[in-house]
Scaffold this motif. Structure first.
Motif, PDB file in Angstrom:
ATOM      1  N   ARG A 110       0.839  -1.196   0.000  1.00  0.00           N
ATOM      2  CA  ARG A 110       0.000   0.000   0.000  1.00  0.00           C
ATOM      3  C   ARG A 110       0.877   1.251   0.000  1.00  0.00           C
ATOM      4  NH1 ARG A 110      -5.083   0.436  -1.625  1.00  0.00           N
ATOM      5  NH2 ARG A 110      -6.025  -0.908  -0.053  1.00  0.00           N
ATOM      6  N   GLU A 129       2.127   1.602  -3.492  1.00  0.00           N
ATOM      7  CA  GLU A 129       1.067   2.204  -4.315  1.00  0.00           C
ATOM      8  C   GLU A 129       1.015   3.712  -4.107  1.00  0.00           C
ATOM      9  OE1 GLU A 129      -3.834   2.258  -4.550  1.00  0.00           O
ATOM     10  OE2 GLU A 129      -2.823   0.576  -3.550  1.00  0.00           O
ATOM     11  N   THR A 146       2.157   5.631 -14.178  1.00  0.00           N
ATOM     12  CA  THR A 146       1.933   5.549 -12.727  1.00  0.00           C
ATOM     13  C   THR A 146       0.458   5.303 -12.422  1.00  0.00           C
ATOM     14  OG1 THR A 146       1.735   7.975 -12.596  1.00  0.00           O
ATOM     15  CG2 THR A 146       3.889   7.018 -12.104  1.00  0.00           C
ATOM     16  N   GLY A 179      -0.161   2.132 -10.231  1.00  0.00           N
ATOM     17  CA  GLY A 179      -0.611   2.405  -8.871  1.00  0.00           C
ATOM     18  C   GLY A 179      -2.064   2.018  -8.619  1.00  0.00           C
ATOM     19  N   PRO A 180      -3.021   2.821  -9.111  1.00  0.00           N
ATOM     20  CA  PRO A 180      -4.446   2.558  -8.818  1.00  0.00           C
ATOM     21  C   PRO A 180      -5.034   1.359  -9.557  1.00  0.00           C
ATOM     22  CG  PRO A 180      -4.039   4.868  -9.423  1.00  0.00           C
ATOM     23  CD  PRO A 180      -2.824   4.102  -9.787  1.00  0.00           C
ATOM     24  N   LEU A 198      -1.183  -2.325  -8.608  1.00  0.00           N
ATOM     25  CA  LEU A 198      -0.924  -2.483  -7.175  1.00  0.00           C
ATOM     26  C   LEU A 198      -2.209  -2.497  -6.352  1.00  0.00           C
ATOM     27  CD1 LEU A 198       2.264  -0.260  -6.790  1.00  0.00           C
ATOM     28  CD2 LEU A 198       2.123  -2.748  -6.667  1.00  0.00           C
ATOM     29  N   LEU A 199      -3.226  -1.794  -6.833  1.00  0.00           N
ATOM     30  CA  LEU A 199      -4.522  -1.844  -6.145  1.00  0.00           C
ATOM     31  C   LEU A 199      -5.057  -3.269  -6.127  1.00  0.00           C
ATOM     32  CD1 LEU A 199      -7.022  -0.504  -4.852  1.00  0.00           C
ATOM     33  CD2 LEU A 199      -7.880  -0.111  -7.176  1.00  0.00           C
ATOM     34  N   ASN A 228      -3.083  -5.251  -3.509  1.00  0.00           N
ATOM     35  CA  ASN A 228      -3.464  -4.882  -2.144  1.00  0.00           C
ATOM     36  C   ASN A 228      -4.843  -5.403  -1.768  1.00  0.00           C
ATOM     37  OD1 ASN A 228      -1.112  -3.411  -1.473  1.00  0.00           O
ATOM     38  ND2 ASN A 228      -1.833  -1.678  -2.650  1.00  0.00           N
TER      39      ASN A 228
END
Length: 242
Positions: free
Chosen positions: A89, A92, A138, A142-143, A146-147, A150
């Motif tokens: 997290r 992220e 990114t 990221g969203p 990696l979301l 997570n």
């Protein structure tokens, strides 16, 4: 148990805050990220762009807040996965922050372009293209990527532990797989980053976060399930120390 209820409320509020600020930030970025005239429109809508960056900074804080607040609860079932969740997290959040910096740097470039009296755009275009690409990548990693990672970690613990009703983590696991798959398909160019397919594949994970947030605000974590987890954890620790 009062602290557990407070944690439930904090996590619920942070999930809602993260969802709202993510959407607002993306909408506010529109003048500088979309359209061929972004080099002039960015400077014209500077305050709007900065507000969008602030919204995403709130998103970053909210994402870290959910992970750190849930960590003491998740660790009662599996400390390793709970720690992974916090680390990923944070990763992220770092990736999203890099995207914010790229947008603000693009805003500076736009201001320099306008201040120079609209010179040959060819001297500014390569830098603008790179900064927009950094934001796009990114946003994808990221969203999305990696979301997915997570969400599947905390959803797995919720499913196994009974801290929330099982239909919520089932939705979370389904959503995490879909958003993870969407990010991979976008990376390989199967469909554009902002597309109908991408939006459809992201809906379940968004629905999971909203459902989880509402449940935590209204009902909170299952305190009897948590008490059982704590008791079993203490039994394992006492057995190991013998």
């Amino acid at each position: 148990m009062n602290s557990i209820r407070k944690s439930s409320i904090i996590v619920g509020v942070l999930f809602l805050l993260a969802a709202v600020t993510a959407v607002i930030g993306l909408v506010l970025y529109d003048p500088i990220l979309n359209g061929p005239d972004y080099m002039t429109r960015g400077a014209e809508h500077a305050n709007r762009i900065i507000l969008g960056a602030i919204m995403e900074l709130v998103l970053v804080v909210s994402a870290i807040g959910t992970a750190t607040t849930m960590f003491p609860l998740l660790r009662t079932y599996n400390e390793t996965i709970a720690l992974w969740h916090v680390c990923f997290r944070f990763l992220e959040a770092v990736v999203i922050t890099i995207g914010i910096i790229s947008v603000l740097s693009l805003l500076t470039l736009s201001r320099e372009y306008v201040a120079a009296g609209a010179p040959d755009i060819a001297s500014f275009q390569p830098s603008g293209t790179v900064l927009k690409a950094i934001h796009d990548w990114t946003f994808m990693i990221g969203p999305n990527f990696l979301l997915g990672v997570n969400t599947i970690m905390y959803s797995y613990i919720f499913y196994k532990s009974g801290l929330v009703p099982r239909f919520i983590p089932v939705l979370g696991i389904t959503g995490s797989i879909l958003v993870f798959a969407a990010s991979l398909l976008e990376m390989f160019g199967v469909f554009p980053q902002l597309s109908v397919w991408g939006a459809l594949m992201s809906l379940p994970v968004a629905a999971n976060e909203m459902t989880l947030a509402v449940w935590l605000l209204a009902k909170g974590f299952n305190e009897s399930a948590l008490a059982s987890l704590i008791a079993r954890k203490k039994a394992r620790e006492s057995g190991a120390s013998v």
